[in-house]
Design a protein around this motif. Structure first.
Motif, PDB file in Angstrom:
ATOM      1  N   ALA A 147       6.251 -12.317  20.288  1.00 34.49           N
ATOM      2  CA  ALA A 147       6.363 -11.731  21.623  1.00 34.49           C
ATOM      3  C   ALA A 147       6.460 -12.800  22.692  1.00 34.49           C
ATOM      4  N   ARG A 148       6.124 -14.049  22.354  1.00 33.48           N
ATOM      5  CA  ARG A 148       6.134 -15.116  23.347  1.00 33.48           C
ATOM      6  C   ARG A 148       7.536 -15.660  23.600  1.00 33.48           C
ATOM      7  N   MET A 149       8.456 -15.400  22.703  1.00 26.66           N
ATOM      8  CA  MET A 149       9.791 -15.947  22.857  1.00 26.66           C
ATOM      9  C   MET A 149      10.535 -15.227  23.974  1.00 26.66           C
ATOM     10  N   SER A 150      11.345 -15.969  24.717  1.00 29.84           N
ATOM     11  CA  SER A 150      11.974 -15.433  25.922  1.00 29.84           C
ATOM     12  C   SER A 150      13.358 -14.865  25.705  1.00 29.84           C
ATOM     13  N   GLY A 151      13.927 -15.022  24.526  1.00 29.43           N
ATOM     14  CA  GLY A 151      15.300 -14.604  24.305  1.00 29.43           C
ATOM     15  C   GLY A 151      16.274 -15.763  24.333  1.00 29.43           C
ATOM     16  N   GLU A 152      15.795 -16.953  24.653  1.00 30.94           N
ATOM     17  CA  GLU A 152      16.624 -18.144  24.639  1.00 30.94           C
ATOM     18  C   GLU A 152      16.495 -18.858  23.295  1.00 30.94           C
ATOM     19  N   ILE A 153      17.457 -19.712  23.009  1.00 24.09           N
ATOM     20  CA  ILE A 153      17.399 -20.531  21.804  1.00 24.09           C
ATOM     21  C   ILE A 153      16.750 -21.848  22.197  1.00 24.09           C
ATOM     22  N   ILE A 154      15.503 -22.051  21.804  1.00 26.38           N
ATOM     23  CA  ILE A 154      14.723 -23.213  22.222  1.00 26.38           C
ATOM     24  C   ILE A 154      14.991 -24.399  21.300  1.00 26.38           C
ATOM     25  N   VAL A 155      15.263 -25.553  21.892  1.00 26.50           N
ATOM     26  CA  VAL A 155      15.470 -26.782  21.133  1.00 26.50           C
ATOM     27  C   VAL A 155      14.642 -27.892  21.758  1.00 26.50           C
ATOM     28  N   THR A 156      14.386 -28.925  20.982  1.00 29.84           N
ATOM     29  CA  THR A 156      13.638 -30.077  21.470  1.00 29.84           C
ATOM     30  C   THR A 156      14.403 -31.349  21.131  1.00 29.84           C
ATOM     31  N   ALA A 157      14.618 -32.199  22.135  1.00 33.48           N
ATOM     32  CA  ALA A 157      15.231 -33.497  21.905  1.00 33.48           C
ATOM     33  C   ALA A 157      14.121 -34.501  21.622  1.00 33.48           C
ATOM     34  N   VAL A 158      14.308 -35.314  20.581  1.00 31.27           N
ATOM     35  CA  VAL A 158      13.319 -36.317  20.178  1.00 31.27           C
ATOM     36  C   VAL A 158      13.955 -37.685  20.382  1.00 31.27           C
ATOM     37  N   SER A 159      13.331 -38.524  21.213  1.00 32.20           N
ATOM     38  CA  SER A 159      13.956 -39.802  21.549  1.00 32.20           C
ATOM     39  C   SER A 159      13.009 -40.972  21.340  1.00 32.20           C
ATOM     40  N   THR A 160      13.586 -42.108  21.017  1.00 38.09           N
ATOM     41  CA  THR A 160      12.857 -43.364  20.989  1.00 38.09           C
ATOM     42  C   THR A 160      13.844 -44.471  21.331  1.00 38.09           C
ATOM     43  N   THR A 161      13.385 -45.507  21.992  1.00 39.59           N
ATOM     44  CA  THR A 161      14.293 -46.568  22.416  1.00 39.59           C
ATOM     45  C   THR A 161      13.771 -47.929  21.987  1.00 39.59           C
ATOM     46  N   GLY A 162      14.683 -48.873  21.915  1.00 39.93           N
ATOM     47  CA  GLY A 162      14.304 -50.240  21.567  1.00 39.93           C
ATOM     48  C   GLY A 162      13.587 -50.282  20.233  1.00 39.93           C
ATOM     49  N   THR A 163      12.353 -50.805  20.254  1.00 41.53           N
ATOM     50  CA  THR A 163      11.520 -50.805  19.049  1.00 41.53           C
ATOM     51  C   THR A 163      10.170 -50.168  19.364  1.00 41.53           C
ATOM     52  N   ALA A 164      10.188 -49.156  20.237  1.00 40.47           N
ATOM     53  CA  ALA A 164       8.954 -48.458  20.611  1.00 40.47           C
ATOM     54  C   ALA A 164       8.302 -47.831  19.400  1.00 40.47           C
ATOM     55  N   ASP A 165       6.955 -47.731  19.420  1.00 42.62           N
ATOM     56  CA  ASP A 165       6.233 -47.167  18.283  1.00 42.62           C
ATOM     57  C   ASP A 165       5.834 -45.718  18.548  1.00 42.62           C
ATOM     58  N   GLY A 166       6.596 -45.023  19.350  1.00 46.01           N
ATOM     59  CA  GLY A 166       6.351 -43.615  19.622  1.00 46.01           C
ATOM     60  C   GLY A 166       7.650 -42.938  19.996  1.00 46.01           C
ATOM     61  N   VAL A 167       7.593 -41.633  20.178  1.00 47.36           N
ATOM     62  CA  VAL A 167       8.776 -40.880  20.571  1.00 47.36           C
ATOM     63  C   VAL A 167       8.459 -40.044  21.802  1.00 47.36           C
ATOM     64  N   THR A 168       9.488 -39.684  22.549  1.00 43.47           N
ATOM     65  CA  THR A 168       9.338 -38.769  23.667  1.00 43.47           C
ATOM     66  C   THR A 168      10.067 -37.479  23.331  1.00 43.47           C
ATOM     67  N   LEU A 169       9.549 -36.385  23.849  1.00 38.13           N
ATOM     68  CA  LEU A 169      10.123 -35.072  23.567  1.00 38.13           C
ATOM     69  C   LEU A 169      10.505 -34.382  24.862  1.00 38.13           C
ATOM     70  N   ASP A 170      11.544 -33.577  24.817  1.00 39.28           N
ATOM     71  CA  ASP A 170      11.895 -32.735  25.952  1.00 39.28           C
ATOM     72  C   ASP A 170      12.364 -31.395  25.412  1.00 39.28           C
ATOM     73  N   VAL A 171      11.720 -30.338  25.878  1.00 36.74           N
ATOM     74  CA  VAL A 171      12.034 -28.989  25.425  1.00 36.74           C
ATOM     75  C   VAL A 171      13.075 -28.371  26.353  1.00 36.74           C
ATOM     76  N   GLY A 172      14.121 -27.812  25.786  1.00 35.26           N
ATOM     77  CA  GLY A 172      15.167 -27.187  26.587  1.00 35.26           C
ATOM     78  C   GLY A 172      15.769 -25.995  25.869  1.00 35.26           C
ATOM     79  N   THR A 173      16.958 -25.605  26.300  1.00 36.78           N
ATOM     80  CA  THR A 173      17.611 -24.436  25.717  1.00 36.78           C
ATOM     81  C   THR A 173      19.029 -24.784  25.282  1.00 36.78           C
ATOM     82  N   LEU A 174      19.427 -24.211  24.158  1.00 34.03           N
ATOM     83  CA  LEU A 174      20.798 -24.352  23.687  1.00 34.03           C
ATOM     84  C   LEU A 174      21.668 -23.432  24.535  1.00 34.03           C
ATOM     85  N   THR A 175      22.669 -24.008  25.214  1.00 36.34           N
ATOM     86  CA  THR A 175      23.470 -23.222  26.151  1.00 36.34           C
ATOM     87  C   THR A 175      24.889 -22.959  25.687  1.00 36.34           C
ATOM     88  N   LYS A 176      25.427 -23.818  24.816  1.00 44.23           N
ATOM     89  CA  LYS A 176      26.803 -23.620  24.347  1.00 44.23           C
ATOM     90  C   LYS A 176      26.919 -24.031  22.886  1.00 44.23           C
TER      91      LYS A 176
END
Length: 313
Positions: free
Chosen positions: A209-238
């Protein structure tokens, strides 16, 4: 699958150029208008505060084989490029909520299989470990026989020599082989099925029931030689969109709108709520206050990997 048209400019990923700016043939403002805010459940759970633009780092002792090794001896090391799972990749929310589950799923299913691709010790891109035998799919395209290549796991920093299996310039992908595991299986990402995104999303909405009707995706990123990742939650639009990236025309890409100004890097995985890879980001553009990222569907990317692994590069 996604294909790239003829161009005088090939995609390149260097230390000073890890981003490919994307200019959609259709006005990207349409993507911004059609996108919606991230579901309310994410904000209520503090998910964006804890995750977006925030690196999460696993325990320092995490090794490349944690969670994958149940005894060596007779352990079978899988070497074949994985096929997308059959059927819908259904997400089931537990009592902890969508945000908690998504973060945990990404940590368990994908983050352990992300590596920094290094050339002479310098970061040149991101790689996704597809097989326990150490095959790595990356958007970095080294020359055949390139020397001094290595792959460094993002969280454990364990580094392994790598060699080029082959490159597909039209797909903008290369397949590498890590070496030196001494019989241990390499940790891998978990792939999803990009062909069943729509039906899976519909089933997910019915189950939660919590889902909004959108297709939820998460981008997982890391740069250089970082020892962690960053996330950003968004929606698939096309789906199946055509985009011009660095002078090359690409067909069959997925477009996702992320409510973040973060610079997404070539090769970043795009994952579903189960943390399974459904795409590989190859470019981005700005659309109002959002970032629109363009990704190769994982099913097509896996086909390219199999083609290269079979000596067709």
């Amino acid at each position: 699958m996604a294909t790239k048209g003829k161009s005088a400019h090939a995609l390149e990923v260097g230390e000073s150029e890890q981003l490919a700016r994307a200019e959609d043939d259709v006005d990207t403002s349409d993507a911004a208008e059609s996108s919606r805010a991230v579901p309310e459940a994410w904000r209520k759970k503090g998910f964006r505060l804890c995750v977006i633009a925030t690196a999460f780092i696993l325990a320092a002792g995490l090794s490349f084989g944690v969670g994958r090794v149940f005894g060596l001896g007779d352990t079978e090391i899988l070497s074949a490029i994985p096929a997308p799972p059959k059927g819908d990749d259904i997400f089931v929310e537990d009592q902890e909520g969508v945000a908690h589950d998504n973060l945990e799923n990404i940590t368990e299913s994908t983050s352990q299989g992300i590596v920094h691709v290094l050339s002479g010790g310098t970061s040149v891109g991101i790689g996704l470990v597809l097989t326990q035998a150490g095959k790595v799919l990356t958007t970095y395209q080294p020359a055949a026989g390139a020397a001094n290549l290595s792959a460094e796991y993002v969280f454990s920093h364990e580094t392994f020599k790598a060699k080029v299996i082959g490159v597909d310039p039209d797909a903008g992908l290369a397949l590498l082989q890590m070496e030196g595991a001494n019989g241990r299986p390499f940790s891998t990402v978990t792939v999803g099925n990009s062909d069943t995104i729509l039906s899976s999303a519909a089933a997910t909405r019915g189950a939660s029931a919590r889902m909004s009707g959108e297709i939820i995706v998460t981008a997982v990123s890391t740069t250089g030689t970082a020892d962690g990742v960053t996330l950003d939650v968004g929606t698939l639009t096309k789906l199946n969109t055509t985009v011009n990236i660095d002078g090359s025309t690409w067909d069959g890409l997925m477009a996702s709108t992320l409510p973040s100004p973060l610079p997404w890097v070539l090769g970043d995985p795009l994952v579903n709520l189960n943390g399974h890879v459904i795409g590989i980001i190859i470019g981005n553009s700005r659309s109002g206050i959002n970032t629109v990222v363009y990704a190769l569907p994982i099913n097509g990317a896996l086909s390219v990997a199999r083609h290269i692994a079979n000596g067709n590069s």
